[in-house]
Design an enzyme around this catalytic site. Structure first.
Site, PDB file in Angstrom:
ATOM      1  N   CYS A  83       0.708  -0.971  -0.561  1.00  0.00           N
ATOM      2  CA  CYS A  83      -0.013   0.020   0.098  1.00  0.00           C
ATOM      3  C   CYS A  83       1.017   1.234   0.182  1.00  0.00           C
ATOM      4  O   CYS A  83       0.291   2.361   0.134  1.00  0.00           O
ATOM      5  CB  CYS A  83      -0.925   0.226   1.228  1.00  0.00           C
ATOM      6  SG  CYS A  83      -2.114  -0.687   0.702  1.00  0.00           S
ATOM      7  N   LYS A 143       0.539   3.463  -2.907  1.00  0.00           N
ATOM      8  CA  LYS A 143      -0.733   4.432  -2.934  1.00  0.00           C
ATOM      9  C   LYS A 143      -0.785   5.970  -3.827  1.00  0.00           C
ATOM     10  O   LYS A 143       1.316   6.362  -2.513  1.00  0.00           O
ATOM     11  CB  LYS A 143      -1.283   5.066  -2.336  1.00  0.00           C
ATOM     12  CG  LYS A 143      -2.278   3.556  -1.498  1.00  0.00           C
ATOM     13  CD  LYS A 143      -3.183   3.519  -0.773  1.00  0.00           C
ATOM     14  CE  LYS A 143      -4.219   3.294  -0.324  1.00  0.00           C
ATOM     15  NZ  LYS A 143      -4.476   3.760   1.040  1.00  0.00           N
ATOM     16  N   THR A 195     -16.068  12.245   2.246  1.00  0.00           N
ATOM     17  CA  THR A 195     -15.565  11.739   3.195  1.00  0.00           C
ATOM     18  C   THR A 195     -14.318  10.770   2.852  1.00  0.00           C
ATOM     19  O   THR A 195     -13.617  10.620   4.667  1.00  0.00           O
ATOM     20  CB  THR A 195     -16.818  11.123   4.224  1.00  0.00           C
ATOM     21  OG1 THR A 195     -17.587  10.071   3.942  1.00  0.00           O
ATOM     22  CG2 THR A 195     -17.337  12.027   4.830  1.00  0.00           C
ATOM     23  N   ASP A 244     -14.397   8.024   2.754  1.00  0.00           N
ATOM     24  CA  ASP A 244     -14.318   6.351   3.615  1.00  0.00           C
ATOM     25  C   ASP A 244     -13.952   5.378   2.773  1.00  0.00           C
ATOM     26  O   ASP A 244     -13.067   5.865   1.354  1.00  0.00           O
ATOM     27  CB  ASP A 244     -15.958   6.455   3.634  1.00  0.00           C
ATOM     28  CG  ASP A 244     -15.922   6.542   4.894  1.00  0.00           C
ATOM     29  OD1 ASP A 244     -15.842   6.528   6.336  1.00  0.00           O
ATOM     30  OD2 ASP A 244     -16.804   7.826   4.581  1.00  0.00           O
ATOM     31  N   ASP A 245     -13.879   4.002   3.398  1.00  0.00           N
ATOM     32  CA  ASP A 245     -13.052   3.146   2.941  1.00  0.00           C
ATOM     33  C   ASP A 245     -13.369   2.386   1.701  1.00  0.00           C
ATOM     34  O   ASP A 245     -13.407   1.647   0.699  1.00  0.00           O
ATOM     35  CB  ASP A 245     -12.595   1.633   3.560  1.00  0.00           C
ATOM     36  CG  ASP A 245     -12.455   2.246   5.006  1.00  0.00           C
ATOM     37  OD1 ASP A 245     -10.594   2.400   4.854  1.00  0.00           O
ATOM     38  OD2 ASP A 245     -12.841   2.709   5.776  1.00  0.00           O
ATOM     39  N   ASP A 297     -11.889  -3.416   4.072  1.00  0.00           N
ATOM     40  CA  ASP A 297     -12.089  -2.153   3.466  1.00  0.00           C
ATOM     41  C   ASP A 297     -13.906  -2.147   3.540  1.00  0.00           C
ATOM     42  O   ASP A 297     -14.427  -2.008   4.400  1.00  0.00           O
ATOM     43  CB  ASP A 297     -12.559  -1.268   2.038  1.00  0.00           C
ATOM     44  CG  ASP A 297     -10.985  -1.310   1.627  1.00  0.00           C
ATOM     45  OD1 ASP A 297     -10.211  -0.336   2.861  1.00  0.00           O
ATOM     46  OD2 ASP A 297     -10.542  -0.788   0.372  1.00  0.00           O
ATOM     47  N   SER A 323      -7.484  -9.738 -16.216  1.00  0.00           N
ATOM     48  CA  SER A 323      -6.345  -9.516 -16.292  1.00  0.00           C
ATOM     49  C   SER A 323      -5.562  -8.924 -17.485  1.00  0.00           C
ATOM     50  O   SER A 323      -6.507  -8.709 -18.323  1.00  0.00           O
ATOM     51  CB  SER A 323      -5.432 -10.717 -16.156  1.00  0.00           C
ATOM     52  OG  SER A 323      -5.790 -10.987 -16.883  1.00  0.00           O
ATOM     53  N   ASP A 325      -9.734   1.311   7.951  1.00  0.00           N
ATOM     54  CA  ASP A 325      -8.677   0.537   8.946  1.00  0.00           C
ATOM     55  C   ASP A 325      -7.347   1.311   7.770  1.00  0.00           C
ATOM     56  O   ASP A 325      -7.832   2.180   7.226  1.00  0.00           O
ATOM     57  CB  ASP A 325      -8.779  -0.705   7.744  1.00  0.00           C
ATOM     58  CG  ASP A 325      -9.023  -0.379   5.687  1.00  0.00           C
ATOM     59  OD1 ASP A 325      -8.931   0.794   5.894  1.00  0.00           O
ATOM     60  OD2 ASP A 325      -8.527  -1.245   5.265  1.00  0.00           O
TER      61      ASP A 325
END
Length: 340
Positions: A15, A18, A45, A47-48, A88, A138, A224
């Site tokens: 991560c 990112k 907001t 959010d996840d 998430d 893929s 998270d």
């Protein structure tokens, strides 16, 4: 075949790849948020996951996450990526139902059998968490990437969101920090074996129990802790909830050995971006060091949940979650973070 380790194909670690939070915020600010009476949680907001109401008792929770290799074992990478993606849904108070694979693969450089191992790791995580991994998409790409698009469900009246922190809440963190520093050490070939083993164990541990504990404690605010680090995610929560937060740096759990790695300069680029982004809202007290702030900003992969609950119920939640800790509290305010 190149003979390279999987992590040698990655320009960053998990991560930590990112886009930086400040840069991403600037991009999203140019977009018009979607509006619909059944869209309970959208992009405003930070959010996840998105939440869509189906009826008075059910809502769909949808999210996606993928990243480059974070460890060299293909099946373990797949398991970590899938565990991270489904987190998430747990962070919103939901239950995962099914997921689709997202794959980018250098077909000329890595064998198909290795990709099969990655997908098997994702399926392992799905079986452990009780959701099905069915199909996906893929592409051929010079840099391998893997993750999931996940669909879950939740009750519309019991969502956990970034806007739900309340003055008087105690802040609970359910996993120790230091994953980003550890995986950067892996890329550089200097990670102690015991530290890597512990980090992999944590990254493969789903947040299902933590989510259940947050809901049972009466929490309404939760996220998270992943690529934006503890401070980055807390900044988003404090701003969205219209509160201030205070952290006790000594109470924040850390993986053993990561402080020494950070002090030696082994810090992901994503962690440094997080540290820079949160600086404008921080009030650091005497004795708080730059290393402390870097550790609190460390870009996590498959990190724990951060939630707020009434203090006594927060203590009860921590007692049932090995490795969890109360790390601070919430007060009235406008989105600032104090550290002492």
């Amino acid at each position: 075949m190149t003979g390279k380790r999987l992590t040698e194909f990655s320009h960053g670690a998990g991560c930590g790849c990112k886009i930086g939070p400040g840069r991403l915020a600037d991009v999203l600010a140019a977009l018009t948020p979607a509006q619909h009476p059944d869209l309970l949680v959208g992009t405003e907001t930070g959010d996840d996951a998105a939440v869509w109401r189906l009826d008075a008792e059910r809502a769909l929770v949808a999210t996606t996450d993928f990243f480059t290799p974070i460890v060299d074992d293909a099946r373990t990478w797949g398991r970590i990526a899938a565990t991270n993606a489904v987190s998430d849904v747990y962070a919103m108070g939901g239950r995962p139902l099914f997921a689709l694979n997202l794959v980018a693969w250098p077909t000329e450089d890595l064998p198909d059998a290795l990709l099969a191992e990655v997908l098997a790791g994702g399926a392992d995580a799905g079986r452990e968490c009780g959701f099905a991994v069915v199909g996906g998409h893929s592409i051929d790409d010079p840099e391998p990437k893997y993750g999931l698009a996940v669909v879950g469900e939740a009750h519309p009246d019991r969502l956990l969101t970034n806007t739900g922190l309340r003055p008087g809440d105690a802040l609970v963190l359910t996993k120790p920090l230091g994953i980003g520093i550890t995986t950067t050490a892996v890329k550089r070939g200097v990670a102690p074996a015991d530290l890597l083993e512990r980090a992999v164990e944590l990254m493969c541990t789903p947040n299902a129990a933590a989510s259940a504990a947050a809901l049972a404690s009466g929490a309404t605010g939760c996220t998270d802790v992943t690529g934006f680090g503890l401070l980055g995610h807390l900044r988003k929560m404090a701003a969205a909830s219209g509160v201030d937060a205070e952290l006790d740096v000594a109470a924040v759990p850390l993986l053993g050995g990561v402080r020494e790695l950070a002090e030696s300069g082994i810090v992901p680029g994503g962690t440094r971006r997080n540290r820079d982004w949160v600086d404008e809202v921080l009030d650091a007290g005497p004795g708080v060091t730059e290393t402390d702030l870097v550790l609190l900003s460390d870009a996590q992969t498959s990190g724990g949940l951060l939630f707020g609950a009434e203090p006594e119920r927060a203590r009860e939640a921590v007692e049932g979650l090995p490795g969890a800790a109360i790390i601070g509290w919430v007060s009235e305010g406008k989105g600032r973070i104090g550290i002492r």
